[in-house]
Write a protein that holds these residues in place. Sequence first.
Motif: not given
Length: 71
Positions: A12-25, A27-29, A37-43, A61-64
């Motif tokens: 495992e490339l721990k630095g890259l794994t951490l970076q990917l986890e931060q990137t996913r977080a 994207a979700v944010q 912003a569109k008035g939703a309260n859930a995804v 990319v995170a989408y829903g």
Amino acid sequence: IGAGFKALGGGELKGLTLQLEQTRAEAVQRLIEQAQAKGANAVLAMRYDSDELDQNFQEVVAYGTAVVISS
């Protein structure tokens, strides 16, 4: 360079794994902020998609579906 050598040896490339986890977080944010912003309260049906843009760049990319749920 160090990650390249480690990738050759396996493991495992721990630095890259951490970076990917931060990137996913991040994207979700962004997804949450856009939904609110569109008035939703859930995804619903949230999921990730990723793609390699170049040998040195990865896109995540995170989408829903933004919805309003009421009781």
